[in-house]
Scaffold this motif. Structure first.
Motif, PDB file in Angstrom:
ATOM      1  N   GLY A 188       0.801  -1.219   0.000  1.00  0.00           N
ATOM      2  CA  GLY A 188       0.000   0.000   0.000  1.00  0.00           C
ATOM      3  C   GLY A 188       0.827   1.259   0.000  1.00  0.00           C
ATOM      4  N   ASP A 189       0.358   2.260   0.779  1.00  0.00           N
ATOM      5  CA  ASP A 189       1.026   3.565   0.819  1.00  0.00           C
ATOM      6  C   ASP A 189       2.420   3.493   1.432  1.00  0.00           C
ATOM      7  N   ALA A 190       2.702   2.395   2.153  1.00  0.00           N
ATOM      8  CA  ALA A 190       4.014   2.267   2.801  1.00  0.00           C
ATOM      9  C   ALA A 190       5.087   1.767   1.852  1.00  0.00           C
ATOM     10  N   SER A 191       4.715   1.408   0.636  1.00  0.00           N
ATOM     11  CA  SER A 191       5.640   0.720  -0.270  1.00  0.00           C
ATOM     12  C   SER A 191       6.981   1.422  -0.422  1.00  0.00           C
ATOM     13  N   SER A 192       6.954   2.720  -0.608  1.00  0.00           N
ATOM     14  CA  SER A 192       8.204   3.446  -0.870  1.00  0.00           C
ATOM     15  C   SER A 192       9.007   3.733   0.394  1.00  0.00           C
ATOM     16  N   ASP A 193       8.406   3.463   1.562  1.00  0.00           N
ATOM     17  CA  ASP A 193       9.082   3.776   2.825  1.00  0.00           C
ATOM     18  C   ASP A 193       9.810   2.585   3.435  1.00  0.00           C
ATOM     19  N   ILE A 194       9.521   1.392   2.967  1.00  0.00           N
ATOM     20  CA  ILE A 194      10.080   0.187   3.573  1.00  0.00           C
ATOM     21  C   ILE A 194      11.445  -0.127   2.961  1.00  0.00           C
ATOM     22  N   SER A 195      12.375  -0.537   3.807  1.00  0.00           N
ATOM     23  CA  SER A 195      13.654  -1.063   3.343  1.00  0.00           C
ATOM     24  C   SER A 195      13.528  -2.582   3.280  1.00  0.00           C
ATOM     25  N   PHE A 196      13.956  -3.181   2.180  1.00  0.00           N
ATOM     26  CA  PHE A 196      13.768  -4.611   1.980  1.00  0.00           C
ATOM     27  C   PHE A 196      15.100  -5.351   1.946  1.00  0.00           C
ATOM     28  N   LEU A 197      15.172  -6.424   2.747  1.00  0.00           N
ATOM     29  CA  LEU A 197      16.232  -7.404   2.526  1.00  0.00           C
ATOM     30  C   LEU A 197      15.727  -8.335   1.443  1.00  0.00           C
ATOM     31  N   ASN A 198      16.623  -8.903   0.661  1.00  0.00           N
ATOM     32  CA  ASN A 198      16.150  -9.694  -0.475  1.00  0.00           C
ATOM     33  C   ASN A 198      17.154 -10.776  -0.860  1.00  0.00           C
ATOM     34  N   HIS A 199      16.596 -11.940  -1.171  1.00  0.00           N
ATOM     35  CA  HIS A 199      17.368 -13.060  -1.710  1.00  0.00           C
ATOM     36  C   HIS A 199      17.605 -12.865  -3.200  1.00  0.00           C
ATOM     37  N   TYR A 200      16.547 -12.484  -3.930  1.00  0.00           N
ATOM     38  CA  TYR A 200      16.683 -12.247  -5.373  1.00  0.00           C
ATOM     39  C   TYR A 200      15.410 -11.629  -5.920  1.00  0.00           C
ATOM     40  N   PHE A 201      15.590 -10.724  -6.875  1.00  0.00           N
ATOM     41  CA  PHE A 201      14.494 -10.289  -7.746  1.00  0.00           C
ATOM     42  C   PHE A 201      15.068 -10.134  -9.146  1.00  0.00           C
ATOM     43  N   GLY A 202      14.214 -10.193 -10.142  1.00  0.00           N
ATOM     44  CA  GLY A 202      14.672 -10.121 -11.518  1.00  0.00           C
ATOM     45  C   GLY A 202      15.445  -8.845 -11.799  1.00  0.00           C
ATOM     46  N   GLY A 203      16.662  -8.977 -12.286  1.00  0.00           N
ATOM     47  CA  GLY A 203      17.506  -7.828 -12.598  1.00  0.00           C
ATOM     48  C   GLY A 203      18.445  -7.423 -11.491  1.00  0.00           C
ATOM     49  N   ALA A 204      18.381  -8.084 -10.332  1.00  0.00           N
ATOM     50  CA  ALA A 204      19.198  -7.671  -9.189  1.00  0.00           C
ATOM     51  C   ALA A 204      20.684  -7.900  -9.413  1.00  0.00           C
ATOM     52  N   ALA A 205      21.032  -8.982 -10.117  1.00  0.00           N
ATOM     53  CA  ALA A 205      22.427  -9.420 -10.124  1.00  0.00           C
ATOM     54  C   ALA A 205      23.266  -8.833 -11.251  1.00  0.00           C
ATOM     55  N   GLY A 206      22.700  -8.740 -12.441  1.00  0.00           N
ATOM     56  CA  GLY A 206      23.444  -8.214 -13.578  1.00  0.00           C
ATOM     57  C   GLY A 206      24.559  -9.117 -14.073  1.00  0.00           C
ATOM     58  N   THR A 207      24.445 -10.414 -13.860  1.00  0.00           N
ATOM     59  CA  THR A 207      25.470 -11.357 -14.289  1.00  0.00           C
ATOM     60  C   THR A 207      25.100 -11.992 -15.633  1.00  0.00           C
ATOM     61  N   ASP A 208      26.094 -12.614 -16.258  1.00  0.00           N
ATOM     62  CA  ASP A 208      25.827 -13.332 -17.502  1.00  0.00           C
ATOM     63  C   ASP A 208      24.870 -14.494 -17.270  1.00  0.00           C
ATOM     64  N   ALA A 209      25.050 -15.181 -16.137  1.00  0.00           N
ATOM     65  CA  ALA A 209      24.159 -16.302 -15.830  1.00  0.00           C
ATOM     66  C   ALA A 209      22.727 -15.823 -15.633  1.00  0.00           C
ATOM     67  N   GLU A 210      22.574 -14.665 -14.986  1.00  0.00           N
ATOM     68  CA  GLU A 210      21.217 -14.133 -14.818  1.00  0.00           C
ATOM     69  C   GLU A 210      20.600 -13.805 -16.168  1.00  0.00           C
ATOM     70  N   ALA A 211      21.372 -13.191 -17.056  1.00  0.00           N
ATOM     71  CA  ALA A 211      20.854 -12.855 -18.388  1.00  0.00           C
ATOM     72  C   ALA A 211      20.391 -14.111 -19.123  1.00  0.00           C
ATOM     73  N   ALA A 212      21.189 -15.184 -19.002  1.00  0.00           N
ATOM     74  CA  ALA A 212      20.810 -16.444 -19.649  1.00  0.00           C
ATOM     75  C   ALA A 212      19.544 -17.013 -19.039  1.00  0.00           C
TER      76      ALA A 212
END
Length: 398
Positions: A273-297
């Motif tokens: 909701g309205d809190a979306s932009s205020d939260i800091s997130f720890l994350n295992h992975y989301f699409g585009g996070a890594a920028g590696t060749d393996a991720e692109a593949a």
């Protein structure tokens, strides 16, 4: 190193009464009788239905992408076919154990998958009893690491999640952390995890636990403000999430202190909701996070198959890489496969990953993220990549 390392599965697994499968293959069987060109039988057991079906689907799609990547599109290892059989654990440990026994009875020496921690611990026991290679998937329980010599994992573990939350405040020593959670097993488990990880690094950890059936969260939000912590760690699930986040916004919690929670799968991005932009997130992975060749593949393969990169896509991808490594370097004995994986460092979706030899922990980068608006949708954006060693769990059993 391998010859001296023995783990006792029963020391950390509650389910200790599952029977042995009498016809299971052993790790020290006669490999000389095996046709080197014969197919390698691999059992994939994950949630295709049940509460974690979405996680199972992401894992499965990631596995198929990883297999294509690791075998250069051939689906074979040194000319040997990989005979892969999928089964649904339905999110039920009893079902998973029954199907695992069936696979083992058919001569399968490699078992992988598992999104649920309760299932993973039960299958780890089967792996030890029957001396097969088991690679758990997204299941995050710390107890899976170091449980026995036959069990590995292809994802992260809870310690790495909590340690990543701690990176938002730098050195936790002398800091105050409040865990805001529901008063149930999930919330209590998260409080215990933060106490163990950040408390173990010198932070003072307190909990504000809320009854599961609560509908009014303003008083609890005010408690967070009054506590004046350096970090609020939120562990919440269920239909009351929206109201909870709204209360934190209305009471000015985000203006007073960093609020951290885990960024889940794609389906949850619009849940804050309205809190979306205020939260800091720890994350295992989301699409585009890594920028590696393996991720692109991986992304290319997923999109070609009509899938989307998601939280547990890398877990499947890594599992495929590990299986290919075990088969290529380990031959036809489980002992050989284990030796091929222990201490192995390789490039994958998230970058460089190491299978720690001592306890099979997956040493890997983690992420800090935030949500930003993209038209009518909220999408994740990378804030920082967290160094793998800085959030590595202590060696299990030490």
């Amino acid at each position: 190193m391998r010859a001296t390392k023995k783990f006792l599965a029963t020391a950390v697994i509650a389910a200790a009464t599952i029977a042995l499968v009498g016809c299971a293959p052993t790790a020290t069987g006669d490999s000389g009788s095996t046709d080197s060109a014969a197919p390698v039988k691999i059992a994939m057991l994950t949630s295709q239905t049940g509460p974690l079906a979405a996680y199972g689907a992401a894992y499965t799609a990631g596995f198929e992408a990883g297999l294509d990547y690791a075998t250069d599109g051939t689906g074979t290892v040194d000319g040997r076919e990989l005979e892969i059989e999928w089964a649904d654990d339905q999110g039920n440990p009893d079902t998973a154990v029954s199907k695992a026994k069936d696979f083992i009875g058919q001569g399968y020496q490699i078992l992988a998958g598992t999104a649920a921690s309760g299932i993973a611990t039960a299958l780890a026991e089967q792996a030890a009893q029957n001396q097969i290679l088991y690679i758990s998937g997204p299941a995050a329980a710390d107890a899976i690491t170091g449980v026995n010599e036959y069990t590995f994992r292809s994802g992260r573990q809870t310690y790495q999640d909590v340690a990543t939350a701690g990176t938002f405040i730098g050195d936790p020593a002398g800091k105050k952390v409040v865990v805001f959670a529901q008063d149930n097993a999930f919330g209590q488990g998260n409080l215990a995890g933060v106490q163990a990880v950040l408390g173990g690094q010198g932070a003072t950890v307190e909990g504000v636990l809320v009854a599961e059936d609560a509908t009014e969260f303003t008083p609890f939000a005010q408690q967070l403000v009054d506590a004046a912590p350096d970090l609020v760690f939120v562990a919440w699930a269920g239909a009351s999430s929206g109201a909870m986040w709204t209360a934190l916004s209305q009471q000015g919690v985000f203006e007073q202190v960093p609020v951290v929670t885990g960024l889940g799968d794609v389906a949850t991005y619009g849940a804050y909701g309205d809190a979306s932009s205020d939260i800091s997130f720890l994350n295992h992975y989301f699409g585009g996070a890594a920028g590696t060749d393996a991720e692109a593949a991986m992304v290319e393969h997923l999109e070609a198959a009509g899938a989307t990169p998601d939280l547990f896509s890398p877990d499947g991808f890594v599992a495929a890489q590990m299986i290919v490594q075990a088969v290529r370097e380990g031959g036809d004995t489980v002992d050989g496969m284990i030796a091929a994986l222990e201490g192995w460092t390789f490039d994958s979706v998230k970058g460089e990953i190491t299978v720690r030899a001592e306890d099979h922990a997956m040493i890997q980068p983690m992420y800090q993220a935030k949500l930003v608006q993209d038209g009518a949708n909220w999408v994740p954006e990378l804030v920082d990549t967290v160094d793998a060693e800085s959030v590595a769990p202590p060696v299990a059993g030490k």
